[in-house]
Design an enzyme around this catalytic site. Structure first.
Site, PDB file in Angstrom:
ATOM      1  N   ASN A 158       8.569   4.811   5.465  1.00 39.82           N
ATOM      2  CA  ASN A 158       9.124   5.312   6.954  1.00 39.82           C
ATOM      3  C   ASN A 158       8.175   6.409   7.463  1.00 39.82           C
ATOM      4  O   ASN A 158       8.195   6.154   8.765  1.00 39.82           O
ATOM      5  CB  ASN A 158      10.606   5.849   6.475  1.00 39.82           C
ATOM      6  CG  ASN A 158      10.647   7.246   5.622  1.00 39.82           C
ATOM      7  OD1 ASN A 158       9.668   7.473   5.087  1.00 39.82           O
ATOM      8  ND2 ASN A 158      11.676   8.236   6.079  1.00 39.82           N
ATOM      9  N   LYS A 181      -0.169   5.985  -4.370  1.00 30.87           N
ATOM     10  CA  LYS A 181       0.556   4.426  -4.493  1.00 30.87           C
ATOM     11  C   LYS A 181       1.638   4.459  -3.470  1.00 30.87           C
ATOM     12  O   LYS A 181       2.618   4.892  -3.235  1.00 30.87           O
ATOM     13  CB  LYS A 181       1.380   4.339  -5.790  1.00 30.87           C
ATOM     14  CG  LYS A 181       2.084   2.764  -5.855  1.00 30.87           C
ATOM     15  CD  LYS A 181       3.606   2.914  -6.072  1.00 30.87           C
ATOM     16  CE  LYS A 181       4.239   1.523  -5.909  1.00 30.87           C
ATOM     17  NZ  LYS A 181       4.336   1.171  -4.353  1.00 30.87           N
ATOM     18  N   SER A 184       5.240  -0.782  -0.810  1.00 28.84           N
ATOM     19  CA  SER A 184       4.620  -2.100  -0.583  1.00 28.84           C
ATOM     20  C   SER A 184       4.819  -2.733   0.881  1.00 28.84           C
ATOM     21  O   SER A 184       4.070  -3.505   1.395  1.00 28.84           O
ATOM     22  CB  SER A 184       5.526  -2.841  -1.499  1.00 28.84           C
ATOM     23  OG  SER A 184       4.957  -2.488  -2.761  1.00 28.84           O
ATOM     24  N   GLY A 234      10.757   9.736  -1.506  1.00 29.48           N
ATOM     25  CA  GLY A 234      11.154   8.324  -1.579  1.00 29.48           C
ATOM     26  C   GLY A 234      12.622   8.875  -1.897  1.00 29.48           C
ATOM     27  O   GLY A 234      13.192   9.834  -1.487  1.00 29.48           O
ATOM     28  N   SER A 235      13.492   7.711  -2.345  1.00 32.59           N
ATOM     29  CA  SER A 235      14.932   8.043  -2.596  1.00 32.59           C
ATOM     30  C   SER A 235      15.248   8.658  -3.735  1.00 32.59           C
ATOM     31  O   SER A 235      14.399   8.837  -4.638  1.00 32.59           O
ATOM     32  CB  SER A 235      15.360   6.570  -2.927  1.00 32.59           C
ATOM     33  OG  SER A 235      14.888   5.692  -3.975  1.00 32.59           O
ATOM     34  N   GLU A 256      10.519  14.830  -2.845  1.00 40.87           N
ATOM     35  CA  GLU A 256      10.928  15.028  -1.451  1.00 40.87           C
ATOM     36  C   GLU A 256      11.814  13.597  -1.374  1.00 40.87           C
ATOM     37  O   GLU A 256      11.665  12.567  -1.256  1.00 40.87           O
ATOM     38  CB  GLU A 256       9.605  14.854  -0.519  1.00 40.87           C
ATOM     39  CG  GLU A 256       8.717  16.081  -0.307  1.00 40.87           C
ATOM     40  CD  GLU A 256       9.293  17.333   0.091  1.00 40.87           C
ATOM     41  OE1 GLU A 256      10.377  17.262   0.793  1.00 40.87           O
ATOM     42  OE2 GLU A 256       8.725  18.524   0.156  1.00 40.87           O
ATOM     43  N   CYS A 290      14.157  10.900   6.482  1.00 39.79           N
ATOM     44  CA  CYS A 290      14.994  11.609   5.680  1.00 39.79           C
ATOM     45  C   CYS A 290      15.642  12.762   6.387  1.00 39.79           C
ATOM     46  O   CYS A 290      16.931  13.396   5.634  1.00 39.79           O
ATOM     47  CB  CYS A 290      14.187  12.189   4.564  1.00 39.79           C
ATOM     48  SG  CYS A 290      12.759  13.140   5.187  1.00 39.79           S
ATOM     49  N   GLU A 387      23.256   8.307   2.583  1.00 40.71           N
ATOM     50  CA  GLU A 387      22.318   8.359   3.805  1.00 40.71           C
ATOM     51  C   GLU A 387      22.150   6.846   4.178  1.00 40.71           C
ATOM     52  O   GLU A 387      22.046   5.994   3.725  1.00 40.71           O
ATOM     53  CB  GLU A 387      20.984   8.622   2.896  1.00 40.71           C
ATOM     54  CG  GLU A 387      19.853   8.828   3.774  1.00 40.71           C
ATOM     55  CD  GLU A 387      18.521   8.934   2.952  1.00 40.71           C
ATOM     56  OE1 GLU A 387      18.415   8.497   1.895  1.00 40.71           O
ATOM     57  OE2 GLU A 387      17.790   9.759   3.506  1.00 40.71           O
TER      58      GLU A 387
HETATM   59  P1  NAP Z   1      12.211   4.235  -2.580  1.00 42.04           P
HETATM   60  O1  NAP Z   1      12.604   3.096  -2.716  1.00 42.04           O
HETATM   61  O2  NAP Z   1      12.460   5.426  -3.430  1.00 42.04           O
HETATM   62  O3  NAP Z   1      10.392   3.904  -2.553  1.00 42.04           O
HETATM   63  C1  NAP Z   1       9.477   5.049  -2.418  1.00 42.04           C
HETATM   64  C2  NAP Z   1       8.186   4.603  -3.279  1.00 42.04           C
HETATM   65  O4  NAP Z   1       8.607   4.361  -4.574  1.00 42.04           O
HETATM   66  C3  NAP Z   1       7.458   3.334  -2.947  1.00 42.04           C
HETATM   67  O5  NAP Z   1       6.116   3.440  -2.930  1.00 42.04           O
HETATM   68  C4  NAP Z   1       8.051   2.628  -3.946  1.00 42.04           C
HETATM   69  O6  NAP Z   1       7.177   1.373  -4.189  1.00 42.04           O
HETATM   70  C5  NAP Z   1       7.993   3.420  -5.215  1.00 42.04           C
HETATM   71  N1  NAP Z   1       8.849   2.831  -6.248  1.00 42.04           N
HETATM   72  C6  NAP Z   1      10.106   2.435  -6.139  1.00 42.04           C
HETATM   73  N2  NAP Z   1      10.546   2.376  -7.428  1.00 42.04           N
HETATM   74  C7  NAP Z   1       9.839   2.855  -8.284  1.00 42.04           C
HETATM   75  C8  NAP Z   1       9.563   3.106  -9.747  1.00 42.04           C
HETATM   76  N3  NAP Z   1      10.661   2.791 -10.478  1.00 42.04           N
HETATM   77  N4  NAP Z   1       8.549   3.673 -10.071  1.00 42.04           N
HETATM   78  C9  NAP Z   1       7.431   4.059  -9.367  1.00 42.04           C
HETATM   79  N5  NAP Z   1       7.611   3.954  -8.085  1.00 42.04           N
HETATM   80  C10 NAP Z   1       8.487   3.395  -7.437  1.00 42.04           C
HETATM   81  O7  NAP Z   1      12.016   4.880  -0.742  1.00 42.04           O
HETATM   82  P2  NAP Z   1      12.002   4.184   0.338  1.00 42.04           P
HETATM   83  O8  NAP Z   1      13.134   3.235   0.574  1.00 42.04           O
HETATM   84  O9  NAP Z   1      10.657   3.709   0.608  1.00 42.04           O
HETATM   85  O10 NAP Z   1      12.052   5.526   1.254  1.00 42.04           O
HETATM   86  C11 NAP Z   1      13.234   5.919   1.680  1.00 42.04           C
HETATM   87  C12 NAP Z   1      13.821   6.936   1.223  1.00 42.04           C
HETATM   88  O11 NAP Z   1      12.711   8.220   0.946  1.00 42.04           O
HETATM   89  C13 NAP Z   1      14.840   7.852   1.596  1.00 42.04           C
HETATM   90  O12 NAP Z   1      15.834   8.112   0.723  1.00 42.04           O
HETATM   91  C14 NAP Z   1      14.411   8.884   2.493  1.00 42.04           C
HETATM   92  O13 NAP Z   1      15.315   9.926   2.789  1.00 42.04           O
HETATM   93  C15 NAP Z   1      13.274   9.330   1.495  1.00 42.04           C
HETATM   94  N6  NAP Z   1      12.410  10.119   2.240  1.00 42.04           N
HETATM   95  C16 NAP Z   1      12.435  11.576   1.854  1.00 42.04           C
HETATM   96  C17 NAP Z   1      11.482  12.230   2.651  1.00 42.04           C
HETATM   97  C18 NAP Z   1      11.447  13.812   2.199  1.00 42.04           C
HETATM   98  O14 NAP Z   1      10.334  14.433   2.762  1.00 42.04           O
HETATM   99  N7  NAP Z   1      12.379  14.471   1.619  1.00 42.04           N
HETATM  100  C19 NAP Z   1      10.505  11.916   3.673  1.00 42.04           C
HETATM  101  C20 NAP Z   1      10.726  10.491   3.748  1.00 42.04           C
HETATM  102  C21 NAP Z   1      11.384   9.696   2.966  1.00 42.04           C
HETATM  103  P3  NAP Z   1       7.645  -0.096  -3.723  1.00 42.04           P
HETATM  104  O15 NAP Z   1       7.651   0.052  -2.126  1.00 42.04           O
HETATM  105  O16 NAP Z   1       6.420  -1.002  -4.038  1.00 42.04           O
HETATM  106  O17 NAP Z   1       8.951  -0.531  -4.173  1.00 42.04           O
END
Ligand code: NAP
Length: 486
Positions: A158, A181, A184, A234-235, A256, A290, A387
């Site tokens: 994002n 990393k 994707s 991430g999530s 985060e 987020c 969310e």
């Molecule tokens: P996500 O599905 O958790 O993915 C984030 C990252 O983690 C991607 O690089 C993803 O790789 C990787 N990933 C997924 N599963 C993994 C695993 N089992 N092992 C290692 N890496 C893994 O989140 P998203 O959909 O990209 O982002 C949205 C989320 O991020 C929302 O919940 C948002 O609130 C949160 N966010 C938080 C902040 C903060 O500062 N608190 C800021 C921005 C976003 P792939 O893409 O290759 O699957």
């Protein structure tokens, strides 16, 4: 469809390891433009063993990097900042093309991301230690701060630039090396940043970017004893899994994670300012941040007038391809994101929520969802609990301050929160009562490099940015010197 860039060499399609661009080989992933569905680039994917090679490279490079004087590290970060700003337009075009957000927002994100290079470069020169009172006259007690070690960073789509900048800048400033990393969906922004880091003079191996499947890269990063810290954005679901995976090697972690931001409007607020604040904090990045407002609570006496104004302002938002002039709302990142948003809206309307605006997919394309306002929300509805990560503003009324605080805190998350009031006593009471890492008072945008960004509860741990942000990348070493009176 390749983005048209002033500097086409920013469009890298292979991972960057040990100061080399890897040869294209093996499987690849397709970076896709969500506005059109067109393929933007094929990016080669690394395997687990190639990720391990990146970790080894980072480990080897770290011994030299940690000894580079702080001022020299700062100068390299400053050059990286300058290069990011000099290439702001190209970086923004790459970002909008692979992620979808409006070009003006992408430009803003590049400037926001670059600001962390500038800030943490300056902070590198302020990694001060302490001299502490000693237990006896023949002793002296000191503390020095040293880099934590090789850092692994996993980042989301994002904010394809800023989420990397917020991690790489403090890591490098502290004297750590890093393996990144990226998501994707958005590899190109990450690789363009690596290209500029190389041009800025970041030594080989100090910064590595590996693109590929999380099932290959994730375990390589979490299992390695050489990696001493994992920083993840991430999530919450993935964050929990990564915390568990890091337990075996007892890594430091910063998380985060997701949010469920409340936006409270009290009846003494400037309603027009509150509408503008809600608009920007809800619909920025098409609702995919987020810190996006997830639930709007409006005091019952002003509920209807607020909703009318919010609906009128939201209806004015221009939706379309983020590269087109004047567009404020781009597509969501992919079709799955649209499906998820649509499901949350349907579950909530079936439970009694009313659609005041939008409430459906857009006919602009499969990745578009109409900016939406829902009313009649209750705390058991799907849009209250989850969310949303899309352009949907659920509005609920409340009777008094105590109820507003209780509703706002009724969630497992605790990242950003917002409220509007002109009452100075209430400003302090509510700021202190909100169970969140960040509070915006009469403001809908709160993040900048000088402020500590982060959450509590299921929104994670650690802070990015600010004078505190570098602490996550430093260890404190205590040195006791004895025998000084002989
Ligand atoms: P996500 O599905 O958790 O993915 C984030 C990252 O983690 C991607 O690089 C993803 O790789 C990787 N990933 C997924 N599963 C993994 C695993 N089992 N092992 C290692 N890496 C893994 O989140 P998203 O959909 O990209 O982002 C949205 C989320 O991020 C929302 O919940 C948002 O609130 C949160 N966010 C938080 C902040 C903060 O500062 N608190 C800021 C921005 C976003 P792939 O893409 O290759 O699957």
């Amino acid at each position: 469809m390749k983005p048209e860039l002033s500097d086409p060499s920013l469009l890298r399609t292979t991972s960057y390891v040990a100061g080399r661009w890897m040869a294209a080989a093996g499987n690849s992933l397709t970076a896709t433009n969500p506005a059109t569905g067109a393929a933007v680039a094929e990016v080669s994917m690394v395997t687990r063993s190639e990720t391990e090679a990146a970790i080894s490279a980072a480990h080897e490079a770290m011994s030299g990097w940690r000894d580079v004087p702080a001022k020299a590290r700062a100068q390299i970060l400053r050059r990286w900042f300058d290069l990011m700003m000099a290439h702001q337009e190209d970086l923004a075009i790459i970002m909008t093309t692979e992620q979808g957000k409006a070009l003006a927002e992408s430009r803003g994100e590049v400037a926001y991301g670059a600001a962390f290079m500038e800030w943490f470069g300056e902070q590198a020169k302020r990694i001060d230690g302490d001299v502490i009172p000693a237990p006896s006259s023949d002793k002296r007690v000191l503390c020095i701060k040293q880099p934590v070690g090789v850092v692994a960073a996993i980042t989301p789509w994002n904010f394809p630039n800023a989420m990397i900048a917020r991690k790489a800048a403090p890591a490098l400033a502290a004297g750590c090396s890093i393996v990144i990393k990226p998501a994707s969906e958005t590899p190109l922004s990450a690789l363009a940043m690596a290209e500029l880091a190389e041009r800025a003079g970041v030594p080989a191996g100090v910064l590595n970017v590996v693109v590929g499947a999380s099932s290959e890269i994730g375990p390589a990063l979490t299992d390695s004893p050489l990696v001493r810290k994992l920083t993840f954005t991430g999530s919450t679901e993935v964050g929990r899994r990564l915390e568990q995976a890091c337990a075996a090697t007892l890594k430091r972690t910063s998380m985060e994670l997701g949010g469920n931001a409340p936006f409270i409007v009290f009846d003494d607020a400037d309603i027009d300012a509150a509408v503008q604040g809600a608009l920007i904090s809800k619909y920025r990045n098409s609702g995919q941040t987020c810190v996006c407002t997830n639930r709007i609570f409006v005091q019952d006496t002003i509920h209807d007038v607020f909703v009318d104004k919010l609906v009128a302002a939201t209806a004015e938002l221009k939706m379309g391809n983020g590269l087109d002039e004047g567009v404020q709302q781009g597509p969501l990142v992919n079709e799955k994101a649209v499906e998820d948003v649509d499901r949350l809206v349907r579950l909530s309307t079936e439970a009694g929520a009313q659609v005041a605006l939008g409430g459906m997919r857009s006919d602009l394309g499969p990745c578009y969802y109409q900016p939406t306002v829902l009313t009649g929300i209750t705390s058991d509805m799907a849009v209250f609990r989850n969310e949303i990560f899309g352009p949907v503003a659920p509005v609920m009324s409340f009777a008094d301050e105590a109820e507003a605080i209780a509703l706002a805190n009724d969630t497992e998350f605790g990242l950003a929160s917002y409220f509007y009031t002109r009452d100075i006593g209430r400003v302090w009471r509510v700021s202190e009562a909100l169970d969140y890492g960040m509070v915006g008072v009469n403001e809908g945008i709160i993040s900048n490099e000088m402020a500590p960004f982060g959450g509590v509860k299921a929104s994670g741990s650690g802070r990015e940015g600010s004078k505190y942000g570098i602490d996550d990348y430093l260890e404190i070493k205590y040195i006791l010197m004895g025998g000084l009176d002989r």
